[in-house]
Enzyme design. Structure first.
Site, PDB file in Angstrom:
ATOM      1  N   ARG A  84     -34.825  38.274  47.422  1.00  0.00           N
ATOM      2  CA  ARG A  84     -33.454  38.446  47.870  1.00  0.00           C
ATOM      3  C   ARG A  84     -32.869  37.085  48.203  1.00  0.00           C
ATOM      4  O   ARG A  84     -33.469  36.333  48.972  1.00  0.00           O
ATOM      5  CB  ARG A  84     -33.472  39.343  49.120  1.00  0.00           C
ATOM      6  CG  ARG A  84     -32.269  40.202  49.256  1.00  0.00           C
ATOM      7  CD  ARG A  84     -32.459  41.172  50.387  1.00  0.00           C
ATOM      8  NE  ARG A  84     -32.467  40.523  51.688  1.00  0.00           N
ATOM      9  CZ  ARG A  84     -32.157  41.145  52.828  1.00  0.00           C
ATOM     10  NH1 ARG A  84     -31.836  42.421  52.805  1.00  0.00           N
ATOM     11  NH2 ARG A  84     -32.188  40.520  53.963  1.00  0.00           N
ATOM     12  N   ASP A 107     -39.637  40.228  58.421  1.00  0.00           N
ATOM     13  CA  ASP A 107     -39.752  40.001  56.976  1.00  0.00           C
ATOM     14  C   ASP A 107     -41.190  40.318  56.555  1.00  0.00           C
ATOM     15  O   ASP A 107     -42.123  39.566  56.858  1.00  0.00           O
ATOM     16  CB  ASP A 107     -39.397  38.543  56.664  1.00  0.00           C
ATOM     17  CG  ASP A 107     -39.378  38.267  55.161  1.00  0.00           C
ATOM     18  OD1 ASP A 107     -40.304  38.730  54.453  1.00  0.00           O
ATOM     19  OD2 ASP A 107     -38.443  37.598  54.706  1.00  0.00           O
ATOM     20  N   ASP A 152     -43.225  37.593  54.573  1.00  0.00           N
ATOM     21  CA  ASP A 152     -43.631  36.460  55.412  1.00  0.00           C
ATOM     22  C   ASP A 152     -44.727  36.865  56.397  1.00  0.00           C
ATOM     23  O   ASP A 152     -45.690  36.125  56.624  1.00  0.00           O
ATOM     24  CB  ASP A 152     -42.422  35.914  56.183  1.00  0.00           C
ATOM     25  CG  ASP A 152     -41.518  35.076  55.308  1.00  0.00           C
ATOM     26  OD1 ASP A 152     -41.966  34.644  54.220  1.00  0.00           O
ATOM     27  OD2 ASP A 152     -40.354  34.855  55.698  1.00  0.00           O
TER      28      ASP A 152
HETATM   29  C1  PRP Z   1     -37.738  41.828  50.954  1.00  0.00           C
HETATM   30  C2  PRP Z   1     -38.444  43.157  50.865  1.00  0.00           C
HETATM   31  C3  PRP Z   1     -37.721  43.859  49.750  1.00  0.00           C
HETATM   32  C4  PRP Z   1     -36.296  43.360  49.925  1.00  0.00           C
HETATM   33  C5  PRP Z   1     -35.495  44.388  50.661  1.00  0.00           C
HETATM   34  O1  PRP Z   1     -38.226  40.973  49.991  1.00  0.00           O
HETATM   35  O2  PRP Z   1     -39.832  43.079  50.641  1.00  0.00           O
HETATM   36  O3  PRP Z   1     -38.215  43.529  48.462  1.00  0.00           O
HETATM   37  O4  PRP Z   1     -36.361  42.149  50.697  1.00  0.00           O
HETATM   38  O5  PRP Z   1     -34.161  43.998  50.763  1.00  0.00           O
HETATM   39  P1  PRP Z   1     -32.983  44.720  49.967  1.00  0.00           P
HETATM   40  O6  PRP Z   1     -33.209  46.194  50.071  1.00  0.00           O
HETATM   41  O7  PRP Z   1     -31.765  44.274  50.723  1.00  0.00           O
HETATM   42  O8  PRP Z   1     -32.973  44.227  48.560  1.00  0.00           O
HETATM   43  P2  PRP Z   1     -37.886  39.382  49.994  1.00  0.00           P
HETATM   44  O9  PRP Z   1     -36.628  39.117  49.253  1.00  0.00           O
HETATM   45  O10 PRP Z   1     -37.960  38.894  51.410  1.00  0.00           O
HETATM   46  O11 PRP Z   1     -39.050  38.782  49.110  1.00  0.00           O
HETATM   47  P3  PRP Z   1     -40.588  38.559  49.511  1.00  0.00           P
HETATM   48  O12 PRP Z   1     -41.221  39.932  49.643  1.00  0.00           O
HETATM   49  O13 PRP Z   1     -41.134  37.814  48.338  1.00  0.00           O
HETATM   50  O14 PRP Z   1     -40.643  37.791  50.793  1.00  0.00           O
END
Ligand code: PRP
Length: 212
Positions: A107, A203, A206
């Site tokens: 994201r 998160d 993380d």
């Molecule tokens: C987070 C989470 C989802 C997304 C949810 O991933 O694991 O994939 O955000 O958000 P949304 O419903 O608003 O799209 P992130 O982008 O933090 O990536 P990561 O898991 O690699 O840290």
């Protein structure tokens, strides 16, 4: 408490609620966070499989032939990288024969819009049920993007397992992918101004991988 989303199945179970309380806790370290992610995923898999079709078969017990039932369709689990990876082990513990596809989405930290960076799926993924796993359903952008990739690959039988969902994300999926059933352990209150789920669990990527 009843909710307004026909696509949402809230999986309520004392063991899930118990483990969810620890995974939300800010002092839970990465090692315990990963263990809990996997354990909750396994418990939710049990519920997500409730409506799977079984085919009759015959087995030879040590004493006689007996009628039995088996799930014969090839099942594919698709984690959304990175955080969804932490749920894969738990699902595979219950469905060890499943194949695993991967979809990488992150994201954008400013716009909160999903950016896809990797897709690798079994060639015949559309020949059986697919379970998308991602612990967080916030705006719904990432899950919706992943479901569109799976639909474009021909998948018709799709489910999403997440841990914590925001009403905004469930509503978004209802609009974009109305036939996809969403299994969540909790429907949280809201998204904040940074599009984080409140109260949420932080998160998940993380926290699972110690990259905060
Ligand atoms: C987070 C989470 C989802 C997304 C949810 O991933 O694991 O994939 O955000 O958000 P949304 O419903 O608003 O799209 P992130 O982008 O933090 O990536 P990561 O898991 O690699 O840290």
């Amino acid at each position: 408490m009843p909710h307004r989303f026909p696509n949402l199945c809230l999986v309520r179970h004392p063991l899930i609620a118990h483990k969810l309380s620890f995974i939300r806790e800010r002092h839970t370290n990465s090692r315990d966070f990963r263990r809990l992610l996997s354990e909750i995923a396994a418990l939710m898999t049990y519920e997500a499989f409730r409506e799977f079709t079984t085919s009759p078969c015959e087995v030879e017990t040590p004493l006689e032939r007996a009628s039995a039932e088996r799930i014969t369709a090839p099942i594919t689990i698709v984690p959304v990288l990175r955080a969804g990876l932490g749920m894969t082990r738990g699902v595979l513990d219950l469905v060890p024969e499943a194949r695993v596809g991967h979809i990488g989405i992150r994201r954008d930290e400013t716009t909160a819009l999903p950016i896809g960076y990797y897709t690798r799926l079994p060639a015949d993924i559309a020949s059986g049920p697919v379970i998308l796993v991602d612990p967080m359903l916030a705006t719904g952008g990432s899950s919706s993007h992943a479901l569109t990739i799976l639909r474009d690959a021909g998948c018709m039988d799709l489910r999403l397992i997440c841990l914590v969902a925001a009403p905004e994300g469930v509503g978004r999926l209802l609009l974009d992918h109305p036939t996809v059933r969403v299994y969540a352990a909790a429907l949280d209150r809201e998204l904040d101004e940074d599009c984080f789920i409140r109260p949420g669990l932080g998160d998940a990527g993380d926290r699972a991988y110690g990259t905060e």
